[in-house]
Design a protein around this motif. Structure first.
Motif, PDB file in Angstrom:
ATOM      1  N   ARG A  29      79.151  71.200  42.261  1.00 26.64           N
ATOM      2  CA  ARG A  29      78.839  71.414  40.840  1.00 26.64           C
ATOM      3  C   ARG A  29      77.582  70.648  40.474  1.00 26.64           C
ATOM      4  O   ARG A  29      77.397  69.498  40.873  1.00 26.64           O
TER       5      ARG A  29
ATOM      6  N   ASP B   3      76.185  72.929  34.562  1.00 25.59           N
ATOM      7  CA  ASP B   3      77.153  73.969  34.216  1.00 25.59           C
ATOM      8  C   ASP B   3      77.263  75.029  35.299  1.00 25.59           C
ATOM      9  O   ASP B   3      77.840  76.089  35.076  1.00 25.59           O
ATOM     10  N   ARG B   4      76.730  74.750  36.495  1.00 27.18           N
ATOM     11  CA  ARG B   4      76.791  75.716  37.581  1.00 27.18           C
ATOM     12  C   ARG B   4      77.607  75.165  38.743  1.00 27.18           C
ATOM     13  O   ARG B   4      77.629  73.960  38.990  1.00 27.18           O
ATOM     14  N   VAL B   5      78.283  76.076  39.443  1.00 29.35           N
ATOM     15  CA  VAL B   5      79.011  75.707  40.649  1.00 29.35           C
ATOM     16  C   VAL B   5      78.496  76.557  41.799  1.00 29.35           C
ATOM     17  O   VAL B   5      78.060  77.699  41.606  1.00 29.35           O
TER      18      VAL B   5
END
Length: 501
Positions: A254, A257-259
């Motif tokens: 992570r 806000d992105r994985v």
């Protein structure tokens, strides 16, 4: 660092000379200047300092002659000598070297400590009076050791008390010799969520591959090298999971806000938002749960197995694969597309919005059946969905020989804070009836009765009355359902509003 980790036997001058000799002996040349090289060298230094060989005392003269005028503080040295060796290592790394807990955990694992967290907790509980900064030992005052060692002297002095390492250091060279972006991996302590705010930052790293440095290095390198705007750039990414979900190696990272899901050789990067509790999809119907979640159960109420925070596969029982999945405490989770599981809720026609949000409740069998239908009618969501509410704001029998029907306003909430509302008429054949306002739902559509005649139908929620304006004939309204014939032809635009009763 080596000096403070050595067992507390003998005079300080001999211990400091042995510590510096250990550091000199672990040098590997230019390889020590990289992040992974420094980390490996720190491991070599710690292993030798924990169990110093007696042979290090032979021929110690050159290192004794190179000692500084001021030696390390004796009180601190004596206090550290009373600690368990591995607790002493953890204390030195935490308090003196200033490493974060996740780096100390990984370092202890490199030293063959099976369960490092009790050791770290014991080190955190130690109270040792640390001398003022002016009294601390300064490695810059070390003098050169006049031996035939090829180790650069300045590097040897600096590494006597500090070896700065990283958990993961990846990247590939660029044309012209520029350094590639460096992506480091960090992990929250397993108990972080019990002591602070329950956020995504508090999710610990789980899985049976969290100690596989080579695999994690490849995962970080794959994301650091990703193209098409998916690359996180430099900095630190959070390790959420590394294990064999479904039998194949998988890493979940992570950054903001992105994985990124790394399953060799592929890499998926998705916008996941910052919702602290929504499970994250690992693929194959498996989800990584928040560490504070209750035990999951199937829609029938049976317990679902969980291993390393990953719930066993529980796919939606629908032809499209979207719909309710499992119960989690008082919530029902479902899949509507995207990387997160969404909390599904249902409101009956008697529902009246209150001034404050109503906490989600577990879906009953009837609501599960409704969501099984709505899940396939909802378009697949590329954005992360954290919640979806289905309000059956009208139910009854359609006029002129029509069947029983329910009119729904479905509100979808995205992880980034946005949302969308759509209305659906569920009769014999589902019908999309456009957008809706989840606070004051009203919707209308053209509908063909079994007799073949066309009618315009509109319905509103409890406490509201639908109002239609357009090329319609006389309209009748009963039980919040408006029915009107077209003046000329059907399927023409109609303006629709809702008025309070």
């Amino acid at each position: 660092m080596a000096y403070f980790v050595l067992p507390g036997r003998g005079k300080r001058v001999y211990r400091l000379a042995i510590a510096r000799r250990i550091v000199d002996a672990t040098a590997r040349g230019p390889r020590d200047r990289t992040g992974p090289g420094l980390a490996r060298r720190r491991t070599r230094v710690l292993r030798r300092a924990l169990r110093p060989s007696r042979r290090l005392q032979i021929g110690l003269g050159p290192w004794l002659r190179a000692l500084p005028a001021r030696l390390p503080d004796p009180a601190l040295t004596a206090a550290l000598a009373e600690l368990d060796p591995y607790v002493r290592v953890a204390y030195v790394l935490l308090r003196i070297e200033g490493l974060p807990k996740y780096a100390v955990r990984d370092q202890l694992r490199e030293l063959r400590v099976r369960d490092p967290w009790p050791v770290i907790d014991a080190a955190c509980a130690v109270e040792i009076p640390v001398p003022r900064r002016a009294e601390r030992f300064d490695p810059a005052h070390l003098r050169p050791v006049r031996t035939r060692s090829v180790l650069p002297l300045v590097t040897a002095a600096a590494l006597t008390t500090a070896l700065v390492g990283v958990l993961i250091h990846t990247g590939s060279g660029r044309p012209g010799g520029d350094a590639a972006p460096v992506l480091r991996l960090a992990a929250a302590p397993p108990s972080a969520w019990t002591r602070g705010a329950r956020t995504l930052d508090a999710w610990p790293a789980r899985g049976d591959l969290t100690g596989d440095r080579a695999f994690l290095r490849r995962a970080a390198a794959a994301w650091a090298a990703a193209g098409d705007g998916r690359r996180p750039g430099g900095g630190t990414a959070q390790l959420l999971y590394a294990g064999r979900a479904g039998g194949a190696p998988l890493a979940l990272l992570r950054h903001g806000d992105r994985v990124a899901r790394y399953a060799p050789p592929g890499l998926d990067v998705l916008a996941a938002g910052a919702d602290p509790s929504a499970p994250i999809a690992l693929g194959g119907g498996r989800y990584l749960l928040a560490p504070w979640d209750a035990a999951p159960r199937t829609l029938a109420g049976a317990a679902l197995p969980v291993r390393d925070g990953v719930v066993a596969p529980a796919p939606a029982r629908t032809p499209c694969g979207r719909g309710p999945l499992f119960h989690l405490g008082d919530r029902t989770l479902g899949y509507l597309g995207g990387p997160r599981a969404a909390v599904l809720t249902y409101h009956s026609p008697a529902y009246a919005p209150a001034g404050r949000p109503v906490p989600p409740a577990r879906l009953g069998p009837g609501a599960v059946r409704i969501w099984n239908r709505l899940g396939c009618l909802e378009p697949p969501r590329a954005r992360a969905v954290t919640a979806a509410m289905a309000w059956e704001f009208w139910s009854g029998t359609l006029p002129h020989g029509g069947a029983s029907a329910g009119w729904f306003c479905t509100r979808t909430t995205y992880a980034d804070g946005g949302g969308a509302g759509t209305s659906t008429l569920l009769a014999g054949r589902p019908r999309d009836t456009g957008a809706c306002d989840a606070r004051r739902p009203v919707s209308g559509t053209w509908w063909q009765a079994p007799s073949g005649r066309w009618y315009y139908l509109a319905a509103a929620a409890s406490g509201l009355v639908p109002r239609a304006r357009g090329p319609l004939g006389p309209a009748t309204t009963a039980h919040r359902l408006l029915v009107a014939r077209p003046q000329d032809r059907p399927n023409v635009p109609v303006a629709l509003t809702a008025a309070s009763r």
